[in-house]
Scaffold this motif. Structure first.
Motif, PDB file in Angstrom:
ATOM      1  N   LYS A 144       1.145   4.135  -2.982  1.00  0.00           N
ATOM      2  CA  LYS A 144       0.787   5.622  -2.676  1.00  0.00           C
ATOM      3  C   LYS A 144       2.085   6.573  -3.048  1.00  0.00           C
ATOM      4  N   ARG A 151       0.959  -1.222  -0.049  1.00  0.00           N
ATOM      5  CA  ARG A 151       0.190   0.027   0.036  1.00  0.00           C
ATOM      6  C   ARG A 151       0.688   1.297  -0.071  1.00  0.00           C
ATOM      7  N   THR A 152       1.937   1.195   0.786  1.00  0.00           N
ATOM      8  CA  THR A 152       2.752   2.634   0.769  1.00  0.00           C
ATOM      9  C   THR A 152       3.413   2.658  -0.430  1.00  0.00           C
TER      10      THR A 152
END
Length: 98
Positions: A97, A93-94
């Protein structure tokens, strides 16, 4: 009213029941659904849906063998703990993003 004709054909009992229930949920009976099928066939001058053979087909045996081969390939991969799984999800997820 145009002259009506009776159309009869045989079908699997379970299949008939299943599609009858589907059409009833759509608010119509089976004869109405078949009339719609025939009308759409007339409009498109063919089947009212795509009817093509898949480009790549495999036999049931080939699929079964592929499944067993995949299981062999992952047999030696160690299982992950819940913390490891969550850490991997967070990292992905990081990365998305970023």
């Amino acid at each position: 009213m145009k002259e009506q004709v009776l159309i009869q054909f045989r079908a699997d009992r379970a299949l008939k029941q299943e599609v009858t229930e589907i059409y009833e949920r759509l608010g119509m009976d089976l004869p109405t659904a078949f009339r719609m099928f025939m009308t759409k066939s007339k409009i498109v001058k063919g089947l009212p849906f795509e009817a093509t053979l898949p480009e790549n087909t495999i036999t049931r045996t080939e699929a079964k063998n592929a499944f067993h081969e995949m299981r062999k390939q992952v047999a030696d991969i160690p299982e992950m703990s819940l913390d490891e799984i969550n850490a991997e999800i967070l990292a992905t997820r990081t990365e998305r993003k970023g």
